[in-house]
Design an enzyme around this catalytic site. Structure first.
Site, mmCIF file in Angstrom:
data_model
loop_
_atom_site.group_PDB
_atom_site.id
_atom_site.type_symbol
_atom_site.label_atom_id
_atom_site.label_comp_id
_atom_site.label_asym_id
_atom_site.label_seq_id
_atom_site.Cartn_x
_atom_site.Cartn_y
_atom_site.Cartn_z
ATOM 1 N N ASP A 150 0.815 -1.194 0.056
ATOM 2 C CA ASP A 150 0.327 -0.080 0.142
ATOM 3 C C ASP A 150 0.940 1.144 0.005
ATOM 4 O O ASP A 150 1.559 1.669 1.014
ATOM 5 C CB ASP A 150 -0.964 -0.071 1.188
ATOM 6 C CG ASP A 150 -1.737 1.162 1.321
ATOM 7 O OD1 ASP A 150 -1.780 2.069 0.867
ATOM 8 O OD2 ASP A 150 -2.670 1.222 2.193
ATOM 9 N N LEU A 151 0.910 2.005 -1.190
ATOM 10 C CA LEU A 151 1.666 3.090 -1.200
ATOM 11 C C LEU A 151 0.873 4.483 -1.429
ATOM 12 O O LEU A 151 0.164 4.722 -2.387
ATOM 13 C CB LEU A 151 2.494 3.271 -2.503
ATOM 14 C CG LEU A 151 3.503 1.950 -2.684
ATOM 15 C CD1 LEU A 151 4.239 1.724 -3.893
ATOM 16 C CD2 LEU A 151 4.555 2.285 -1.555
ATOM 17 N N GLU A 152 0.911 5.201 -0.370
ATOM 18 C CA GLU A 152 0.220 6.370 -0.620
ATOM 19 C C GLU A 152 0.811 7.555 0.532
ATOM 20 O O GLU A 152 1.393 7.092 1.689
ATOM 21 C CB GLU A 152 -1.339 6.315 -0.159
ATOM 22 C CG GLU A 152 -1.666 5.442 0.960
ATOM 23 C CD GLU A 152 -3.014 5.301 1.331
ATOM 24 O OE1 GLU A 152 -3.780 6.162 1.417
ATOM 25 O OE2 GLU A 152 -3.615 3.899 1.433
ATOM 26 N N TRP A 153 0.618 8.874 0.161
ATOM 27 C CA TRP A 153 0.947 9.606 1.198
ATOM 28 C C TRP A 153 0.030 9.687 2.591
ATOM 29 O O TRP A 153 -1.201 9.479 2.250
ATOM 30 C CB TRP A 153 1.060 11.339 0.775
ATOM 31 C CG TRP A 153 1.930 11.402 -0.478
ATOM 32 C CD1 TRP A 153 1.498 11.846 -1.714
ATOM 33 C CD2 TRP A 153 3.058 11.137 -0.514
ATOM 34 N NE1 TRP A 153 2.487 12.043 -2.354
ATOM 35 C CE2 TRP A 153 3.810 11.462 -2.111
ATOM 36 C CE3 TRP A 153 4.217 10.783 0.216
ATOM 37 C CZ2 TRP A 153 4.984 11.392 -2.239
ATOM 38 C CZ3 TRP A 153 5.736 10.447 -0.055
ATOM 39 C CH2 TRP A 153 5.873 10.949 -1.482
#
Length: 267
Positions: A150-153
């Site tokens: 899971d890649l998110e700011w």
């Protein structure tokens, strides 16, 4: 270890349109462990979007993702309502473990819902340490779905709001992806949101299955150069067996293509 790559899983024109599919048949009726749900989902939405163009309902295969924020689910009821898969949060950063992982994981498994674990990436810890955290927590069980990153700011993090340069993000993330692929024997799926995709040019990571968040339009309308396999289309879903709102997701293809993807991409 030689793993079955996404391109090796391509099978025919319809599969090529999806990007990564390969192999077996679809079953109907009640689902035993390892079988594939074939019923059309019976889901609601607390804040439905007025879709134009391609809609989530145009896709026959749907699932959910869960973390500690969800109450315990009646997984059997959710499966009977059309939950064909579940992605379950396992870890975050180098040492955080989701408190509800085991309960969700075991519940989905007992109900025969195809399940996969995901890791929430933390930009203030080494990627290798994060990969080891995920590997320690998630069992390697034949038949489970591939791991997910899971890649998110996270601008609301109390400990880390750093946004590294895009090249740094991709190089560090690649460490996690490579370590986890070697351990599980399957390349991870990558989840992301529109701003993260664009800022970090995630398509440069190469031939991965992407799970894209887009709650107001089909991903093809929001993600340039995207070849997606899963679409998170709502965070306000209402699913029998789940109390409160829950994330809803669609698979990109037909039920037959879903069965082929499962056969190619399960651990």
């Amino acid at each position: 270890m030689k793993t079955l790559t996404r391109r090796a899983a391509l099978a025919g024109g319809a599969a090529a349109a999806l990007g990564t599919l390969a192999s077996c048949g679809v079953t109907g009726g009640a689902q035993a462990p390892g079988q594939v749900v074939s019923t059309r989902p019976d889901f609601g939405d607390a804040a439905p979007h007025p879709w134009s163009g391609r809609r989530p309902s145009d896709h026959p295969v749907h699932g959910i993702d869960v973390a500690r924020y969800q109450d315990p689910l009646d997984w059997r009821r959710a499966q009977q309502a059309g939950v064909s898969f579940a992605f379950i949060k396992a870890t975050e950063g180098a040492d955080n473990v989701d408190a509800a992982f085991r309960e969700h994981w075991n519940g989905a498994g007992a109900a025969g819902v195809p399940r996969g674990a995901y890791h929430f990436y933390y930009f203030c810890a080494p990627a290798a340490d994060q990969a080891r955290n995920f590997i320690r927590m998630v069992p390697r069980i034949p038949g489970d779905l591939p791991p997910v990153l899971d890649l998110e700011w996270n601008p609301f993090s109390p400990t880390c709001t750093w946004r590294p340069p895009a090249a740094t993000v991709r190089s560090e993330v690649q460490i996690w992806l490579d370590m986890v692929e070697r351990h599980f024997g399957q390349s991870p799926v990558i989840y992301t949101a529109i701003d993260f995709w664009e800022t970090n040019e995630l398509w440069r990571l190469g031939d991965y299955d992407f799970w894209l968040r887009s709650v107001a339009a089909d991903p093809s309308e929001r993600y340039a150069n995207a070849r997606w396999v899963f679409w998170q289309y709502s965070s306000t879903g209402l699913v029998p067996g789940a109390r409160g709102e829950i994330d809803l997701n669609a698979f990109a293809g037909s039920r037959a293509e879903w069965a082929r993807w499962l056969a190619a991409r399960r651990i």
